[in-house]
Design a protein around this motif. Structure first.
Motif, PDB file in Angstrom:
ATOM      1  N   VAL A 128     -46.804   9.780  -1.858  1.00 52.46           N
ATOM      2  CA  VAL A 128     -47.442   8.883  -1.717  1.00 52.46           C
ATOM      3  C   VAL A 128     -47.260   8.297  -1.375  1.00 52.46           C
ATOM      4  O   VAL A 128     -46.137   7.631  -1.681  1.00 52.46           O
ATOM      5  N   ARG A 129     -47.938   7.542  -0.564  1.00 60.45           N
ATOM      6  CA  ARG A 129     -48.000   6.031   0.038  1.00 60.45           C
ATOM      7  C   ARG A 129     -48.148   4.702  -0.027  1.00 60.45           C
ATOM      8  O   ARG A 129     -49.581   4.407  -0.165  1.00 60.45           O
ATOM      9  N   HIS A 130     -47.913   3.379  -1.421  1.00 63.32           N
ATOM     10  CA  HIS A 130     -48.381   2.671  -0.325  1.00 63.32           C
ATOM     11  C   HIS A 130     -47.766   1.709   0.016  1.00 63.32           C
ATOM     12  O   HIS A 130     -46.996   1.103  -0.759  1.00 63.32           O
ATOM     13  N   GLY A 131     -48.380   1.257   1.440  1.00 64.96           N
ATOM     14  CA  GLY A 131     -47.820  -0.149   2.544  1.00 64.96           C
ATOM     15  C   GLY A 131     -46.114   0.919   2.471  1.00 64.96           C
ATOM     16  O   GLY A 131     -46.285   2.488   3.075  1.00 64.96           O
ATOM     17  N   PRO A 132     -44.889   0.179   2.505  1.00 66.56           N
ATOM     18  CA  PRO A 132     -44.336   0.656   2.526  1.00 66.56           C
ATOM     19  C   PRO A 132     -43.224   1.582   1.443  1.00 66.56           C
ATOM     20  O   PRO A 132     -43.126   1.985   1.500  1.00 66.56           O
ATOM     21  N   LEU A 133     -43.694   1.032   0.542  1.00 65.86           N
ATOM     22  CA  LEU A 133     -43.696   2.583  -0.392  1.00 65.86           C
ATOM     23  C   LEU A 133     -43.605   3.449  -0.410  1.00 65.86           C
ATOM     24  O   LEU A 133     -45.307   4.398  -0.706  1.00 65.86           O
ATOM     25  N   GLU A 134     -42.724   4.475  -1.255  1.00 70.78           N
ATOM     26  CA  GLU A 134     -43.001   5.851  -1.439  1.00 70.78           C
ATOM     27  C   GLU A 134     -42.410   7.137  -2.542  1.00 70.78           C
ATOM     28  O   GLU A 134     -41.459   6.212  -2.860  1.00 70.78           O
ATOM     29  N   PHE A 135     -43.660   7.782  -2.807  1.00 66.01           N
ATOM     30  CA  PHE A 135     -42.912   8.243  -4.330  1.00 66.01           C
ATOM     31  C   PHE A 135     -43.453   9.739  -4.251  1.00 66.01           C
ATOM     32  O   PHE A 135     -44.154   9.720  -3.570  1.00 66.01           O
ATOM     33  N   ALA A 136     -43.070  11.268  -4.729  1.00 65.33           N
ATOM     34  CA  ALA A 136     -43.721  11.506  -5.344  1.00 65.33           C
ATOM     35  C   ALA A 136     -44.482  12.459  -7.093  1.00 65.33           C
ATOM     36  O   ALA A 136     -43.982  11.264  -7.679  1.00 65.33           O
ATOM     37  N   VAL A 137     -45.541  12.441  -6.851  1.00 62.12           N
ATOM     38  CA  VAL A 137     -46.085  13.418  -8.206  1.00 62.12           C
ATOM     39  C   VAL A 137     -46.573  14.937  -7.840  1.00 62.12           C
ATOM     40  O   VAL A 137     -46.215  15.291  -6.793  1.00 62.12           O
ATOM     41  N   ARG A 182     -43.428  -8.609  -7.590  1.00 59.39           N
ATOM     42  CA  ARG A 182     -43.065  -6.505  -7.434  1.00 59.39           C
ATOM     43  C   ARG A 182     -41.394  -6.842  -6.691  1.00 59.39           C
ATOM     44  O   ARG A 182     -40.975  -7.412  -5.641  1.00 59.39           O
ATOM     45  N   VAL A 183     -40.994  -6.633  -7.451  1.00 56.86           N
ATOM     46  CA  VAL A 183     -39.107  -5.925  -6.834  1.00 56.86           C
ATOM     47  C   VAL A 183     -39.087  -4.544  -6.814  1.00 56.86           C
ATOM     48  O   VAL A 183     -39.087  -4.676  -7.841  1.00 56.86           O
ATOM     49  N   ALA A 184     -39.053  -3.591  -5.726  1.00 57.48           N
ATOM     50  CA  ALA A 184     -38.244  -2.089  -5.732  1.00 57.48           C
ATOM     51  C   ALA A 184     -37.258  -2.439  -4.994  1.00 57.48           C
ATOM     52  O   ALA A 184     -37.140  -1.973  -3.636  1.00 57.48           O
ATOM     53  N   LEU A 185     -36.844  -0.608  -5.574  1.00 56.01           N
ATOM     54  CA  LEU A 185     -35.562  -0.004  -4.913  1.00 56.01           C
ATOM     55  C   LEU A 185     -35.961   0.843  -4.624  1.00 56.01           C
ATOM     56  O   LEU A 185     -37.473   1.975  -4.941  1.00 56.01           O
ATOM     57  N   ARG A 279     -33.692   1.130   0.768  1.00 52.11           N
ATOM     58  CA  ARG A 279     -34.711  -0.172   1.506  1.00 52.11           C
ATOM     59  C   ARG A 279     -34.804  -0.878  -0.123  1.00 52.11           C
ATOM     60  O   ARG A 279     -35.056  -0.313  -1.339  1.00 52.11           O
ATOM     61  N   ALA A 280     -34.604  -2.204  -0.016  1.00 54.02           N
ATOM     62  CA  ALA A 280     -35.408  -2.971  -1.481  1.00 54.02           C
ATOM     63  C   ALA A 280     -37.039  -3.677  -0.877  1.00 54.02           C
ATOM     64  O   ALA A 280     -37.021  -4.483   0.879  1.00 54.02           O
ATOM     65  N   ILE A 281     -37.598  -3.583  -1.774  1.00 55.82           N
ATOM     66  CA  ILE A 281     -39.153  -3.949  -1.112  1.00 55.82           C
ATOM     67  C   ILE A 281     -39.733  -5.071  -2.293  1.00 55.82           C
ATOM     68  O   ILE A 281     -39.675  -5.455  -3.520  1.00 55.82           O
ATOM     69  N   LYS A 282     -40.636  -6.292  -1.896  1.00 58.30           N
ATOM     70  CA  LYS A 282     -40.527  -7.395  -2.741  1.00 58.30           C
ATOM     71  C   LYS A 282     -41.607  -7.853  -1.745  1.00 58.30           C
ATOM     72  O   LYS A 282     -41.943  -7.922  -1.061  1.00 58.30           O
ATOM     73  N   ALA A 283     -42.427  -8.258  -3.349  1.00 61.33           N
ATOM     74  CA  ALA A 283     -44.010  -8.512  -3.547  1.00 61.33           C
ATOM     75  C   ALA A 283     -44.086  -9.640  -4.155  1.00 61.33           C
ATOM     76  O   ALA A 283     -44.252  -9.895  -4.994  1.00 61.33           O
ATOM     77  N   VAL A 284     -43.556 -11.343  -3.408  1.00 61.64           N
ATOM     78  CA  VAL A 284     -43.520 -12.414  -4.245  1.00 61.64           C
ATOM     79  C   VAL A 284     -44.049 -13.222  -3.913  1.00 61.64           C
ATOM     80  O   VAL A 284     -45.132 -13.843  -2.580  1.00 61.64           O
ATOM     81  N   PRO A 289     -46.105  -7.032   1.726  1.00 64.77           N
ATOM     82  CA  PRO A 289     -44.619  -6.367   0.538  1.00 64.77           C
ATOM     83  C   PRO A 289     -43.804  -6.994   2.172  1.00 64.77           C
ATOM     84  O   PRO A 289     -44.408  -6.876   3.263  1.00 64.77           O
ATOM     85  N   HIS A 290     -42.694  -7.552   2.174  1.00 68.03           N
ATOM     86  CA  HIS A 290     -41.350  -7.423   2.549  1.00 68.03           C
ATOM     87  C   HIS A 290     -40.570  -5.645   2.497  1.00 68.03           C
ATOM     88  O   HIS A 290     -40.111  -6.403   1.138  1.00 68.03           O
TER      89      HIS A 290
END
Length: 322
Positions: A128-137, A182-185, A279-284, A289-290
């Motif tokens: 799954v991709r949400h903007g720059p964020l990606e993960f598996a399901v 939001r802050v993500a790794l 990658r560090a992703i932030k949306a503040v 997101p950056h």
């Protein structure tokens, strides 16, 4: 599926053949329209039934003598072979025998509930991709899966892929995005990274320390007291993709010192003393997101099997990366 090569011109993508470099043997002879050589042919793949692959419209399969003969507006860009355009996911033509439905619904706390229905893909790993964020399901035995994602943008788009081929996408409007930070790794590979949030002068293991072993409460997010960790782990791929996402009520000082963000990693023989990329992703404050790409060298191999906290906090790592 058998593929043949066809010559076509289309508005979205055109490759120009450099005159100085010889083409491979399969294209050694110029393409001919009547008696006119084609100066810059365009190649695309079609099936044995002469159908275009990866969603290229059938109407663009035409052969032209050169780019100078193209009607106005048909040719958008010519890419030289030494500087090709960047590609992302492949767009596959819908398979009538394998329908995939993807829908999203905005929830409170700027969350999105995403539901996928693919009866032809039971027990299948998807990305799954949400903007720059990606993960598996992973789908159930009936080909369905539901998951909740902290939105990173007001217009939140979600794409589902299998083997880097896009299966479906959806978009959701998230009206309260500015109320939550939001802050993500995000990383690929076997590394075991953990994101830690230390608030209210909390130390490791104390109250106010939020991480995967103590993810917090969405109730605290709703009341503005504290944050919550969403964890997306991938354990079923040769090159797994992982993500951890913290969501906080806005105004709590994410990344400005009031809440300290730290990263830890499990030290093992494959990463000790080596660089780990993530990658560090932030949306503040409703912005982003950056994305910041980071590479951090791990400690030596004297503490194998231990979860080692990086010396610098995430704010410092992002600032040093520019």
């Amino acid at each position: 599926m058998k593929f043949v090569i066809a010559v076509a011109a289309f508005a979205a993508l055109v490759y120009a053949r450099p005159d100085a470099d010889p083409m491979p043997e399969i294209m050694s002879a110029p393409v001919v329209v009547g008696n006119t050589p084609v100066a810059h042919g365009v190649m695309m793949a079609v099936t044995s039934d002469n159908m275009p692959v990866f969603g290229v419209p059938r109407a663009v399969r035409v052969t032209v003598p050169s780019e100078s003969a193209l009607p106005d507006g048909l040719l958008a860009t010519i890419y030289d072979a030494v500087e090709p355009p960047a590609f992302d996911a492949l767009l596959a033509m819908p398979d009538p025998d394998c329908p995939v439905t993807l829908v999203g619904e905005a929830l409170p706390l700027a969350l999105v509930e995403v539901s996928l229905d693919a009866p032809c893909l039971p027990a299948t790993r998807l990305v799954v991709r949400h903007g720059p964020l990606e993960f598996a399901v992973r789908t159930t035995a009936t080909g369905t899966v539901d998951f909740t994602v902290p939105a990173l943008a007001r217009e939140a788009s979600f794409t589902v892929l299998r083997d880097n081929i896009e299966l479906a996408r959806t978009a959701v409007f998230v009206p309260d995005i500015a109320r939550f930070d939001r802050v993500a790794l995000n990383w690929r590979g076997p590394e075991v990274l953990n994101l830690h949030a230390l608030g209210k002068a909390a130390e490791i293991g104390e109250e106010g320390h939020i991480w995967r072993a103590a993810p917090g409460s969405l109730g605290d997010v709703a009341t503005g007291r504290a944050g919550y960790l969403f964890e997306f782990r991938d354990r079923e791929a040769d090159m797994p993709v992982h993500a951890e996402v913290f969501t906080f009520p806005a105004g709590q000082g994410v990344l400005d010192g009031k809440i300290t963000m730290r990263v830890s990693t499990l030290l093992h023989p494959r990463n000790c003393g080596r660089a780990v990329d993530f990658r560090a992703i932030k949306a503040v404050d409703g912005h982003g997101p950056h994305v910041t790409s980071l590479s951090v060298r791990m400690p030596g191999c004297g503490q194998l099997g231990h979860d080692v906290m990086l010396d610098k906090d995430l704010t410092t790592l992002i600032a040093e990366a520019g």
